[in-house]
Enzyme design. Sequence first.
Site, mmCIF file in Angstrom:
data_model
loop_
_atom_site.group_PDB
_atom_site.id
_atom_site.type_symbol
_atom_site.label_atom_id
_atom_site.label_comp_id
_atom_site.label_asym_id
_atom_site.label_seq_id
_atom_site.Cartn_x
_atom_site.Cartn_y
_atom_site.Cartn_z
ATOM 1 N N GLU A 55 -31.036 -14.171 -15.454
ATOM 2 C CA GLU A 55 -32.299 -14.184 -15.927
ATOM 3 C C GLU A 55 -33.346 -13.166 -15.773
ATOM 4 O O GLU A 55 -33.951 -12.791 -16.635
ATOM 5 C CB GLU A 55 -32.894 -15.567 -15.186
ATOM 6 C CG GLU A 55 -32.355 -16.815 -15.454
ATOM 7 C CD GLU A 55 -31.550 -17.095 -13.974
ATOM 8 O OE1 GLU A 55 -31.622 -18.259 -13.552
ATOM 9 O OE2 GLU A 55 -30.613 -15.974 -13.891
ATOM 10 N N SER A 171 0.094 9.057 1.542
ATOM 11 C CA SER A 171 -0.472 7.989 0.482
ATOM 12 C C SER A 171 -1.938 8.456 -0.145
ATOM 13 O O SER A 171 -2.605 8.020 -0.805
ATOM 14 C CB SER A 171 -0.665 6.821 1.185
ATOM 15 O OG SER A 171 -1.678 6.836 2.179
ATOM 16 N N TRP A 173 -4.054 11.414 -2.070
ATOM 17 C CA TRP A 173 -4.483 10.213 -2.774
ATOM 18 C C TRP A 173 -3.726 9.867 -3.643
ATOM 19 O O TRP A 173 -3.507 10.563 -4.829
ATOM 20 C CB TRP A 173 -5.881 10.439 -3.060
ATOM 21 C CG TRP A 173 -6.735 10.610 -1.824
ATOM 22 C CD1 TRP A 173 -7.378 11.853 -1.489
ATOM 23 C CD2 TRP A 173 -7.437 9.728 -0.971
ATOM 24 N NE1 TRP A 173 -8.127 11.931 -0.320
ATOM 25 C CE2 TRP A 173 -8.098 10.436 0.000
ATOM 26 C CE3 TRP A 173 -7.276 8.158 -0.765
ATOM 27 C CZ2 TRP A 173 -8.964 9.874 0.977
ATOM 28 C CZ3 TRP A 173 -7.924 7.833 0.270
ATOM 29 C CH2 TRP A 173 -8.860 8.395 1.145
ATOM 30 N N LEU A 207 -13.921 2.869 6.236
ATOM 31 C CA LEU A 207 -14.335 1.663 5.621
ATOM 32 C C LEU A 207 -15.832 1.616 5.297
ATOM 33 O O LEU A 207 -16.325 0.633 5.467
ATOM 34 C CB LEU A 207 -13.758 0.413 6.322
ATOM 35 C CG LEU A 207 -12.430 0.479 6.421
ATOM 36 C CD1 LEU A 207 -11.922 -0.954 7.494
ATOM 37 C CD2 LEU A 207 -11.520 0.659 5.370
#
Length: 377
Positions: A55, A171, A173, A207
């Site tokens: 809205e 890993s 990246w 994190l």
Amino acid sequence: MSITNYDALLERAIKLAKKGTGLVEPNPRVGALVVRGGEVVGEGYHREYGGAHAEVYALGQAGDRARGAELFITLEPCSTHGKTEPCTDAIIATGIRRVVYAVADPNPKNGKKATAVLKEAGIEVEELPADARAMDLIADFRSYLRGKLPWVLLKWAMTADGKVSTAKGDSRWISSEESRREVHAERRRCDAVMVGRATVKTDDPELTVRLVESNGKKAVRVVLDSSLHIDPASKLIQTAQDHPTWIYHCAGPEADGRKAALEALGARALSVSPGDAGRLSLEEALTSLRDEGLHRILVEGGPTVQGALLAAGLANWARVYVAPLLVGGITAPGPLAGPGFPTLEQAVWLQDVHLRIVGHQGSDLALEGRITNHREP
């Protein structure tokens, strides 16, 4: 306005609402239109969990043209304070003449309250006859209201041959910077980011939100660590004074010293019952998170945690970033550990599937969808 026009408006509002799929849960997907003289002068949808409601976007786009107009919305507006201000306040302030909604709010705390508030302010309100399409938009929300668990999003990045690292554990990246930026945006909107102790040991992650602008919110960093052996020197523990860090465990009295040391550094150690194979009860940990007011949980790994949540039927959504990279190796790990599902009949399927190219350079593919226990017809 005729029912035929209502049908057209509802179809348009539903299409808008679906743009929020995977971004707003456990909140409902909602679309809204401001209609003046038969013309749509404003539209919006709920874009992200914790953000403005449909809205507000529709009224903002309409501006002064909202005065004396109609607001058409897929779900009854909210009338109480939550992560945002009540939408009824915005509706009344902009001078909307009439509100038409397709489905009443199923939350017993809010249902039909907006109708009463708006009518008291002199605004006409109409609830349309039941519509299966509009009801389907909030099916997950209704289920969430009946349950005791938070909404759980599994996220991982993998190579095109399904590996989350090389056989030697490299890993960083796999995914592109654009994909990692999306992950940081998800950290910004969620209530908690969850990993297992193996991920802390291997990656030593922070994190936190870094690659996108922060909204000031700090998601709780959750570590699943059955034996409470997380390294006090890890980045998570060393920054626990500034960023809420919770560690779920099922260790006994022998871990009291480790618990005291971690809590002295600012972490919070929470005990839950043992689960299968000596691991902690995932369901109990998730129930605890919701009881603490954490409703949207991002799980960033590793394969043991992701696989266990999936096998236990505790995950709701999967978002997978696939890099155009091949590493090979029979011992290179995949994203989901554990025994897996013995047959395709028992395996998990994804519904509401979205496939898109990430970033202007088109470096990764993102595949995501709702986790279900059956194949979509």
